[in-house]
Design a protein around this motif. Structure first.
Motif, PDB file in Angstrom:
ATOM      1  N   LEU A   1     -23.899  21.587 -12.017  1.00  0.00           N
ATOM      2  CA  LEU A   1     -25.213  21.694 -12.553  1.00  0.00           C
ATOM      3  C   LEU A   1     -26.157  20.507 -11.818  1.00  0.00           C
ATOM      4  O   LEU A   1     -25.911  18.836 -11.763  1.00  0.00           O
ATOM      5  CB  LEU A   1     -25.211  21.134 -14.002  1.00  0.00           C
ATOM      6  CG  LEU A   1     -24.812  22.225 -14.933  1.00  0.00           C
ATOM      7  CD1 LEU A   1     -24.837  21.835 -16.213  1.00  0.00           C
ATOM      8  CD2 LEU A   1     -25.335  23.642 -14.485  1.00  0.00           C
TER       9      LEU A   1
ATOM     10  N   SER B   1     -28.557  17.139 -11.047  1.00  0.00           N
ATOM     11  CA  SER B   1     -28.884  16.038 -12.029  1.00  0.00           C
ATOM     12  C   SER B   1     -30.390  16.385 -12.510  1.00  0.00           C
ATOM     13  O   SER B   1     -30.820  15.545 -13.376  1.00  0.00           O
ATOM     14  CB  SER B   1     -28.553  14.742 -11.495  1.00  0.00           C
ATOM     15  OG  SER B   1     -29.175  14.639 -10.196  1.00  0.00           O
ATOM     16  N   SER B   2     -31.204  16.925 -11.845  1.00  0.00           N
ATOM     17  CA  SER B   2     -32.503  16.926 -11.992  1.00  0.00           C
ATOM     18  C   SER B   2     -33.042  17.749 -13.088  1.00  0.00           C
ATOM     19  O   SER B   2     -34.146  17.934 -13.576  1.00  0.00           O
ATOM     20  CB  SER B   2     -33.219  17.629 -10.739  1.00  0.00           C
ATOM     21  OG  SER B   2     -32.729  18.882 -10.349  1.00  0.00           O
ATOM     22  N   ILE B   3     -32.139  18.626 -13.806  1.00  0.00           N
ATOM     23  CA  ILE B   3     -32.414  19.386 -14.765  1.00  0.00           C
ATOM     24  C   ILE B   3     -32.585  18.930 -15.957  1.00  0.00           C
ATOM     25  O   ILE B   3     -32.271  17.933 -16.313  1.00  0.00           O
ATOM     26  CB  ILE B   3     -31.001  20.438 -15.098  1.00  0.00           C
ATOM     27  CG1 ILE B   3     -30.543  21.325 -14.220  1.00  0.00           C
ATOM     28  CG2 ILE B   3     -31.222  21.059 -16.341  1.00  0.00           C
ATOM     29  CD1 ILE B   3     -29.153  22.124 -14.076  1.00  0.00           C
ATOM     30  N   GLU B   4     -33.982  19.402 -16.723  1.00  0.00           N
ATOM     31  CA  GLU B   4     -34.555  18.744 -17.806  1.00  0.00           C
ATOM     32  C   GLU B   4     -34.325  19.734 -19.124  1.00  0.00           C
ATOM     33  O   GLU B   4     -34.095  19.241 -20.124  1.00  0.00           O
ATOM     34  CB  GLU B   4     -36.334  18.509 -17.577  1.00  0.00           C
ATOM     35  CG  GLU B   4     -36.446  17.548 -16.319  1.00  0.00           C
ATOM     36  CD  GLU B   4     -37.834  17.383 -16.599  1.00  0.00           C
ATOM     37  OE1 GLU B   4     -38.681  17.913 -17.413  1.00  0.00           O
ATOM     38  OE2 GLU B   4     -38.246  16.818 -15.347  1.00  0.00           O
TER      39      GLU B   4
ATOM     40  N   LEU C   1     -31.990  22.965 -20.117  1.00  0.00           N
ATOM     41  CA  LEU C   1     -30.931  23.885 -20.128  1.00  0.00           C
ATOM     42  C   LEU C   1     -30.696  24.846 -21.448  1.00  0.00           C
ATOM     43  O   LEU C   1     -30.563  24.446 -22.457  1.00  0.00           O
ATOM     44  CB  LEU C   1     -29.451  22.959 -20.041  1.00  0.00           C
ATOM     45  CG  LEU C   1     -28.203  23.820 -19.797  1.00  0.00           C
ATOM     46  CD1 LEU C   1     -28.065  24.485 -18.616  1.00  0.00           C
ATOM     47  CD2 LEU C   1     -26.997  22.907 -20.073  1.00  0.00           C
TER      48      LEU C   1
ATOM     49  N   ALA D   1     -21.479  19.255 -20.072  1.00  0.00           N
ATOM     50  CA  ALA D   1     -22.906  19.305 -19.295  1.00  0.00           C
ATOM     51  C   ALA D   1     -23.798  18.482 -19.956  1.00  0.00           C
ATOM     52  O   ALA D   1     -24.754  17.922 -19.057  1.00  0.00           O
ATOM     53  CB  ALA D   1     -23.343  20.906 -19.422  1.00  0.00           C
TER      54      ALA D   1
ATOM     55  N   LEU E   1     -25.880  15.595 -17.440  1.00  0.00           N
ATOM     56  CA  LEU E   1     -27.267  15.488 -17.046  1.00  0.00           C
ATOM     57  C   LEU E   1     -28.161  14.341 -17.370  1.00  0.00           C
ATOM     58  O   LEU E   1     -28.324  14.392 -18.660  1.00  0.00           O
ATOM     59  CB  LEU E   1     -27.822  16.863 -17.435  1.00  0.00           C
ATOM     60  CG  LEU E   1     -27.206  18.292 -16.995  1.00  0.00           C
ATOM     61  CD1 LEU E   1     -27.787  19.454 -17.800  1.00  0.00           C
ATOM     62  CD2 LEU E   1     -27.391  18.400 -15.384  1.00  0.00           C
TER      63      LEU E   1
ATOM     64  N   LEU F   1     -31.704  15.580 -18.818  1.00  0.00           N
ATOM     65  CA  LEU F   1     -31.924  16.616 -19.887  1.00  0.00           C
ATOM     66  C   LEU F   1     -32.910  15.973 -20.891  1.00  0.00           C
ATOM     67  O   LEU F   1     -32.621  14.914 -21.604  1.00  0.00           O
ATOM     68  CB  LEU F   1     -30.522  16.783 -20.439  1.00  0.00           C
ATOM     69  CG  LEU F   1     -30.381  18.122 -21.191  1.00  0.00           C
ATOM     70  CD1 LEU F   1     -31.011  19.149 -20.291  1.00  0.00           C
ATOM     71  CD2 LEU F   1     -28.872  18.259 -21.760  1.00  0.00           C
TER      72      LEU F   1
END
Length: 406
Positions: A293, A295-298, A300, A319, A323, A326
């Motif tokens: 995943l 690391s930029s994911i806000e 999920l 997960a 992150l 997140l």
């Protein structure tokens, strides 16, 4: 009530235009249209903002029933959903559908189903003129070796939001085995004709059915700098993965029907992604989850497959820990019902990290978004049961895009 100015009344009704599910509130608007004459006009104009046609001949007749009223109602339509079935060469459904599009000049989004239809040059020219304002197209076609994909995207170069396939007809296969059209090389008459790509710059692409690699390459030829939202509902082959790979670094939202080796390979290339939605995730997954995943994911969002005998939420908990950016974690509701203890651990971990935990059985349902009101989208938050996601907020912030659509 009748003393309220129509302009003010229209603004009030526009603020309640959407239900909590993000769909037009037809029930409320129909009630408002029956209150009095003053309310009827503004309410009907909003009722006609998004039109789904059951009988295209009846709707066309309604537009023709009164020249002034028909023109006014046609001007209200901004999103149009119609299916055209051509049983025989003498059927008038196709020509009637073209006339409806001509009578609705403000339409920016078209949901179009075509069955047994062949588009001749005369019809294509009429469609080209009538569809100059189109920005969003959802297309499903059932036929043999169809060139319709190429024909429509060639005459409507302003399309920015494009969906192949339809959730309404999941069993009807796309057949676009016909190769992309050829273009003669004007500089060298002796050189063989070459393939060329679509001129459209796609911003949001939904692939409910995967076209051939040649068709996909043609479709995305001019979208290297524009594609930001991608939804892939089917498993990808290595060839299709290679086509999508060049667009991955600029994607901000990725929605996957499956989580497997090829989707993981695509995901790892999405270095700027803000939103990830996985519609069918086995737990434990066949491929590791947290290490793959970005690391930029806000946001999920996971729809976890129902297999209570071997399922563990530990990969999801890992997960959340993996992150750093997140903000929202969403999953389907039966997870809490069937795995209460591990869900409590997941909820606690999210609370410690400052992540909003959202349960929603709506994850995985395809919703046709309606962007007819920029102001409405600017007000949308996460909403009830997580139906409003970070991606909705991000779309609303992209003011230049919305101005182009309006």
């Amino acid at each position: 009530m009748s003393s309220i100015p129509p302009e003010l009344l229209f603004c009030v009704l526009e603020n309640v235009y959407y239900t909590f599910k993000g769909t037009p509130n037809y029930k409320l608007l129909k009630i408002c249209a029956q209150v009095c004459r003053t309310w009827s006009g503004p309410a009907q104009s909003l009722l006609f903002r998004s039109v789904k046609l059951g009988n295209i001949h009846a709707f066309h007749a309604a537009l023709l029933s009164s020249e002034a009223r028909g023109r006014a109602l046609g001007n209200c339509v901004q999103t149009l959903d119609m299916s055209i079935v051509q049983y025989n060469p003498d059927s008038s459904c196709l020509s009637t559908g073209v006339k409806i599009l001509q009578a609705c000049p403000q339409v920016y989004k078209l949901v179009l189903g075509l069955y047994g239809v062949d588009l001749g040059e005369e019809i294509l020219e009429k469609l080209r003129v009538a569809g100059q304002g189109l920005k969003a197209l959802s297309l499903v076609y059932y036929g043999t070796q169809s060139p319709i994909l190429y024909q429509l995207l060639s005459i409507w170069p302003n399309i920015q939001v494009f969906k192949i396939g339809s959730s309404m007809f999941p069993l009807l296969p796309w057949d676009i085995a016909t190769p992309p059209p050829l273009q003669s090389n004007a500089d060298d008459a002796g050189e063989l004709a070459q393939r060329y790509g679509a001129e459209i710059c796609v911003y949001d692409l939904v692939l409910s059915f995967m076209p051939t690699p040649e068709a996909l390459t043609w479709l995305l030829a001019s979208s290297a700098d524009s594609l930001r939202i991608l939804e892939v509902r089917e498993s990808m082959s290595l060839t299709e993965l290679n086509v999508l790979a060049r667009h991955a670094p600029r994607l901000r939202s990725l929605r996957l029907g499956f989580y497997n080796a090829h989707s993981v390979a695509l995901l790892r290339m999405c270095t700027a992604i803000e939103e990830l939605v996985i519609y069918a995730l086995d737990l434990p997954p066949r491929c590791p989850l947290a290490p793959n995943l970005p690391s930029s994911i806000e946001h999920l969002s996971l729809r976890i497959q129902n297999d209570s005998h071997r399922m563990t939420l530990q990969p999801v908990i890992d997960a959340v820990d993996a992150l750093p950016n997140l903000k929202v974690m969403a999953c389907n509701g039966q997870v809490r019902r069937q795995h209460y203890d591990e869900y409590a651990m997941l909820e606690s971990r999210c609370r410690i990290r400052g992540v909003d935990m959202v349960l929603s059985d709506a994850i995985g349902r395809t919703t046709e978004w309606d962007c007819s009101s920029l102001a409405e989208h600017q007000k949308w938050g996460f909403g009830e049961e997580g139906r409003r996601t970070i991606e909705w907020k991000r779309r609303a912030r992209d003011e230049n895009f919305w101005r182009q659509l309006e």
